[in-house]
Design a protein around this motif. Structure first.
Motif, PDB file in Angstrom:
ATOM      1  N   ASN A 116      37.884 -23.541 -21.020  1.00  0.00           N
ATOM      2  CA  ASN A 116      37.235 -24.648 -20.302  1.00  0.00           C
ATOM      3  C   ASN A 116      36.234 -25.417 -21.155  1.00  0.00           C
ATOM      4  N   ASN A 117      35.488 -24.701 -22.009  1.00  0.00           N
ATOM      5  CA  ASN A 117      34.336 -25.328 -22.656  1.00  0.00           C
ATOM      6  C   ASN A 117      34.464 -25.516 -24.163  1.00  0.00           C
ATOM      7  N   CYS A 118      35.272 -24.736 -24.809  1.00  0.00           N
ATOM      8  CA  CYS A 118      35.240 -24.692 -26.277  1.00  0.00           C
ATOM      9  C   CYS A 118      36.551 -25.131 -26.917  1.00  0.00           C
ATOM     10  N   ALA A 119      37.660 -24.942 -26.212  1.00  0.00           N
ATOM     11  CA  ALA A 119      38.972 -25.152 -26.832  1.00  0.00           C
ATOM     12  C   ALA A 119      39.175 -26.600 -27.266  1.00  0.00           C
ATOM     13  N   SER A 120      38.513 -27.550 -26.587  1.00  0.00           N
ATOM     14  CA  SER A 120      38.688 -28.957 -26.955  1.00  0.00           C
ATOM     15  C   SER A 120      38.291 -29.181 -28.405  1.00  0.00           C
ATOM     16  N   CYS A 121      37.300 -28.460 -28.902  1.00  0.00           N
ATOM     17  CA  CYS A 121      36.898 -28.605 -30.305  1.00  0.00           C
ATOM     18  C   CYS A 121      37.476 -27.504 -31.185  1.00  0.00           C
ATOM     19  N   HIS A 122      37.467 -26.261 -30.703  1.00  0.00           N
ATOM     20  CA  HIS A 122      37.814 -25.139 -31.578  1.00  0.00           C
ATOM     21  C   HIS A 122      39.269 -24.692 -31.465  1.00  0.00           C
ATOM     22  N   GLY A 123      40.070 -25.353 -30.635  1.00  0.00           N
ATOM     23  CA  GLY A 123      41.465 -24.953 -30.479  1.00  0.00           C
ATOM     24  C   GLY A 123      41.619 -23.865 -29.425  1.00  0.00           C
ATOM     25  N   PHE A 133      35.835 -28.710 -37.427  1.00  0.00           N
ATOM     26  CA  PHE A 133      35.735 -27.739 -36.342  1.00  0.00           C
ATOM     27  C   PHE A 133      36.222 -26.387 -36.850  1.00  0.00           C
ATOM     28  N   PRO A 134      35.301 -25.467 -37.124  1.00  0.00           N
ATOM     29  CA  PRO A 134      35.687 -24.243 -37.827  1.00  0.00           C
ATOM     30  C   PRO A 134      36.522 -23.297 -36.971  1.00  0.00           C
ATOM     31  N   SER A 135      37.369 -22.534 -37.650  1.00  0.00           N
ATOM     32  CA  SER A 135      38.077 -21.452 -36.972  1.00  0.00           C
ATOM     33  C   SER A 135      37.057 -20.391 -36.602  1.00  0.00           C
ATOM     34  N   ASP A 140      35.442 -15.896 -41.951  1.00  0.00           N
ATOM     35  CA  ASP A 140      34.647 -16.818 -42.741  1.00  0.00           C
ATOM     36  C   ASP A 140      33.658 -17.499 -41.791  1.00  0.00           C
ATOM     37  N   TRP A 141      32.380 -17.133 -41.919  1.00  0.00           N
ATOM     38  CA  TRP A 141      31.378 -17.647 -40.982  1.00  0.00           C
ATOM     39  C   TRP A 141      30.407 -18.570 -41.692  1.00  0.00           C
ATOM     40  N   ILE A 142      30.092 -19.692 -41.050  1.00  0.00           N
ATOM     41  CA  ILE A 142      29.108 -20.609 -41.616  1.00  0.00           C
ATOM     42  C   ILE A 142      27.704 -20.102 -41.302  1.00  0.00           C
ATOM     43  N   TRP A 143      27.501 -19.717 -40.063  1.00  0.00           N
ATOM     44  CA  TRP A 143      26.169 -19.317 -39.600  1.00  0.00           C
ATOM     45  C   TRP A 143      26.077 -17.825 -39.328  1.00  0.00           C
ATOM     46  N   GLY A 144      27.187 -17.122 -39.297  1.00  0.00           N
ATOM     47  CA  GLY A 144      27.128 -15.677 -39.110  1.00  0.00           C
ATOM     48  C   GLY A 144      28.053 -15.198 -38.008  1.00  0.00           C
ATOM     49  N   GLY A 157      23.175 -24.163 -30.108  1.00  0.00           N
ATOM     50  CA  GLY A 157      23.946 -25.273 -30.653  1.00  0.00           C
ATOM     51  C   GLY A 157      23.617 -25.562 -32.108  1.00  0.00           C
ATOM     52  N   ILE A 158      24.279 -26.578 -32.633  1.00  0.00           N
ATOM     53  CA  ILE A 158      24.146 -26.926 -34.048  1.00  0.00           C
ATOM     54  C   ILE A 158      23.854 -28.427 -34.162  1.00  0.00           C
ATOM     55  N   ARG A 159      22.699 -28.782 -34.684  1.00  0.00           N
ATOM     56  CA  ARG A 159      22.321 -30.182 -34.978  1.00  0.00           C
ATOM     57  C   ARG A 159      22.497 -31.116 -33.776  1.00  0.00           C
ATOM     58  N   VAL A 260      28.313 -31.142 -35.491  1.00  0.00           N
ATOM     59  CA  VAL A 260      27.407 -31.026 -34.337  1.00  0.00           C
ATOM     60  C   VAL A 260      28.087 -30.230 -33.242  1.00  0.00           C
ATOM     61  N   MET A 261      27.357 -29.276 -32.680  1.00  0.00           N
ATOM     62  CA  MET A 261      27.886 -28.552 -31.517  1.00  0.00           C
ATOM     63  C   MET A 261      26.808 -28.491 -30.439  1.00  0.00           C
ATOM     64  N   PRO A 262      27.180 -28.748 -29.185  1.00  0.00           N
ATOM     65  CA  PRO A 262      26.184 -28.723 -28.103  1.00  0.00           C
ATOM     66  C   PRO A 262      25.565 -27.329 -27.937  1.00  0.00           C
TER      67      PRO A 262
HETATM   68  C1  HEC Z   1      31.978 -30.939 -29.347  1.00  0.00           C
HETATM   69  C2  HEC Z   1      32.707 -29.976 -30.123  1.00  0.00           C
HETATM   70  C3  HEC Z   1      32.391 -28.510 -29.933  1.00  0.00           C
HETATM   71  C4  HEC Z   1      32.431 -27.782 -28.775  1.00  0.00           C
HETATM   72  C5  HEC Z   1      32.762 -28.242 -27.373  1.00  0.00           C
HETATM   73  C6  HEC Z   1      32.128 -26.427 -29.158  1.00  0.00           C
HETATM   74  N1  HEC Z   1      31.890 -26.343 -30.499  1.00  0.00           N
HETATM   75 FE1  HEC Z   1      31.425 -24.672 -31.539  1.00  0.00          FE
HETATM   76  N2  HEC Z   1      31.243 -25.774 -33.232  1.00  0.00           N
HETATM   77  C7  HEC Z   1      31.503 -27.118 -33.346  1.00  0.00           C
HETATM   78  C8  HEC Z   1      31.275 -27.544 -34.712  1.00  0.00           C
HETATM   79  C9  HEC Z   1      31.465 -28.960 -35.240  1.00  0.00           C
HETATM   80  C10 HEC Z   1      30.871 -26.399 -35.418  1.00  0.00           C
HETATM   81  C11 HEC Z   1      30.522 -26.320 -36.895  1.00  0.00           C
HETATM   82  C12 HEC Z   1      29.154 -26.881 -37.143  1.00  0.00           C
HETATM   83  C13 HEC Z   1      28.819 -26.815 -38.605  1.00  0.00           C
HETATM   84  O1  HEC Z   1      29.456 -27.541 -39.384  1.00  0.00           O
HETATM   85  O2  HEC Z   1      27.942 -26.017 -38.963  1.00  0.00           O
HETATM   86  C14 HEC Z   1      30.854 -25.299 -34.456  1.00  0.00           C
HETATM   87  C15 HEC Z   1      30.507 -24.001 -34.773  1.00  0.00           C
HETATM   88  C16 HEC Z   1      30.577 -22.934 -33.895  1.00  0.00           C
HETATM   89  C17 HEC Z   1      30.227 -21.571 -34.237  1.00  0.00           C
HETATM   90  C18 HEC Z   1      29.700 -21.093 -35.582  1.00  0.00           C
HETATM   91  C19 HEC Z   1      30.854 -20.732 -36.480  1.00  0.00           C
HETATM   92  C20 HEC Z   1      30.409 -20.143 -37.784  1.00  0.00           C
HETATM   93  O3  HEC Z   1      31.275 -20.092 -38.673  1.00  0.00           O
HETATM   94  O4  HEC Z   1      29.261 -19.717 -37.932  1.00  0.00           O
HETATM   95  C21 HEC Z   1      30.444 -20.804 -33.118  1.00  0.00           C
HETATM   96  C22 HEC Z   1      30.238 -19.311 -32.969  1.00  0.00           C
HETATM   97  C23 HEC Z   1      30.915 -21.695 -32.086  1.00  0.00           C
HETATM   98  N3  HEC Z   1      30.978 -22.973 -32.593  1.00  0.00           N
HETATM   99  C24 HEC Z   1      31.257 -21.310 -30.806  1.00  0.00           C
HETATM  100  C25 HEC Z   1      31.543 -22.194 -29.774  1.00  0.00           C
HETATM  101  C26 HEC Z   1      31.740 -21.800 -28.407  1.00  0.00           C
HETATM  102  C27 HEC Z   1      31.740 -20.371 -27.884  1.00  0.00           C
HETATM  103  C28 HEC Z   1      31.951 -22.948 -27.687  1.00  0.00           C
HETATM  104  C29 HEC Z   1      32.150 -23.091 -26.195  1.00  0.00           C
HETATM  105  C30 HEC Z   1      31.076 -22.622 -25.345  1.00  0.00           C
HETATM  106  C31 HEC Z   1      31.898 -24.052 -28.621  1.00  0.00           C
HETATM  107  N4  HEC Z   1      31.653 -23.559 -29.866  1.00  0.00           N
HETATM  108  C32 HEC Z   1      32.091 -25.378 -28.268  1.00  0.00           C
HETATM  109  C33 HEC Z   1      31.904 -27.961 -32.334  1.00  0.00           C
HETATM  110  C34 HEC Z   1      32.037 -27.604 -31.006  1.00  0.00           C
END
Ligand code: HEC
Ligand code: HEC
Length: 287
Positions: A116-123, A133-135, A140-144, A157-159, A260-262
């Motif tokens: 519902n919340n994450c797949a739109s960006c992360h697959g 949009f990282p796997s 391989d972790w950017i932040w841990g 979130g991120i930025r 950017v991630m919310p």
């Molecule tokens: C609007 C797009 C978007 C959505 C929605 C989103 N993410 Fe992200 N996420 C990102 C981006 C872009 C990054 C990488 C940011 C960076 O470059 O440091 C990220 C990074 C991450 C990371 C860090 C990965 C690492 O390697 O350290 C995690 C964990 C993560 N997301 C989990 C989630 C989860 C769980 C959700 C759903 C609740 C979610 N994300 C929803 C865009 C999104």
């Protein structure tokens, strides 16, 4: 024209009396079973319309309403899950993982919340998507990739400037802000390629190594190993956020992008954040 009903001499069936140029139409009745089924359907439909809310303004005699039935079902499901959700809210992700029952519930629920919340960006399976949009399913972790680090990233979130504790860091705009010349950027990009044994111009790579030591080591590390403190990705591997070609790397150094991630704290129930933490950790790369 008077209709003249007579039997067809060949088949013995009645004719309808219609005749065109000497051709007469046979009157073959519908099979009885078909006809009675048809009448039964009409009768069923009439009864149904009376009982259920079938017409605008007609509430039906039964008082049943689809919307109310769904609301009741959802409330019942929430009441059934409430004790489990309360436990998931109180527990830390580490405690959830240690308890098989909580863990199974968290992973099943986390999968749904992720869709519902994450797949739109992360697959759909957290496999990531091109363009930054990282796997989340690799190691391989950017932040841990520990439970704590994943939970922190999800919560803050991120930025996105939605939380004081967000993941924050910005790579300088070496080209756009004139910190390096075009030739220097080309050299340092060649050095970045050499970290994965892909340099084609050794002299440029050697010149680039000196620039790298001065400008990039603080964030990306001596040998491009990356630094999670500042979210600087590893450069000495095959995993790239923004592309692995020299052109991509030059573009990134010249005018860097910043993913950017919310922040999800405040948007999602803390129990759901815990479930997502455990789910993401379970995708394969959890530390
Ligand atoms: C609007 C797009 C978007 C959505 C929605 C989103 N993410 Fe992200 N996420 C990102 C981006 C872009 C990054 C990488 C940011 C960076 O470059 O440091 C990220 C990074 C991450 C990371 C860090 C990965 C690492 O390697 O350290 C995690 C964990 C993560 N997301 C989990 C989630 C989860 C769980 C959700 C759903 C609740 C979610 N994300 C929803 C865009 C999104
Ligand atoms: C202040 C810290 C910082 C410095 C200094 C810095 N970077 Fe970065 N770099 C980052 C961050 C953070 C990212 C990831 C941006 C994102 O996640 O959206 C990044 C990403 C990259 C990428 C993209 C990696 C990928 O997976 O696509 C390349 C290439 C890169 N940096 C090269 C360099 C080079 C070369 C230098 C020196 C000239 C340099 N960086 C200096 C912080 C830094």
């Amino acid at each position: 024209m008077p209709t003249k009903i007579e039997k067809d001499s060949l088949t013995g069936t009645d004719t309808t009396g219609h005749e065109w140029d000497g051709l007469r139409e046979l009157n073959t009745p519908l099979p009885k079973w078909w006809l009675y089924t048809f009448y039964a359907c009409i009768a069923f439909g009439v009864v149904w319309m009376v009982i259920y809310p079938s017409l605008p303004g007609w509430k039906g005699t039964s008082g049943w309403v689809a919307r109310e039935a769904v609301v009741a079902d959802v409330a019942a499901a929430q009441a059934r899950n409430a004790p489990m959700m309360a436990r998931l809210r109180e527990a830390t992700p580490a405690q959830i993982i240690a308890d098989p029952e909580l863990r199974a519930f968290a992973i099943a629920g986390g999968r749904g919340a992720f869709a519902n919340n994450c797949a739109s960006c992360h697959g759909a399976g957290g496999q990531g998507a091109v363009g930054g949009f990282p796997s989340l399913a690799d190691d391989d972790w950017i932040w841990g990739g520990s439970l704590e680090a994943i939970q922190h990233t999800i919560r803050h979130g991120i930025r996105a400037n939605e939380s004081d504790d967000q993941r924050q860091s910005i790579m300088p705009r070496f080209g756009a802000d004139g910190l390096l010349t075009r030739a220097q950027i080309d050299d340092v990009a060649e050095h970045v390629l050499s970290l994965t044994n892909r340099a084609t111009d050794q002299a440029a790579a050697t010149r680039g190594a000196a620039i790298y030591a001065e400008q990039c080591v603080a964030c990306h590390g001596d040998r491009g190993e990356g630094n999670r403190e500042v979210g600087a990705p590893r450069l000495a591997d095959q995993v790239w956020l923004y592309g692995s070609s020299k052109r991509d790397i030059v573009a990134m150094i010249s005018n860097p992008r910043a993913g950017v991630m919310p922040a999800w704290q405040g948007r999602l129930d803390p129990a759901i954040v815990n479930m997502l933490t455990v789910y993401v950790h379970s995708l394969g790369g959890g530390e």
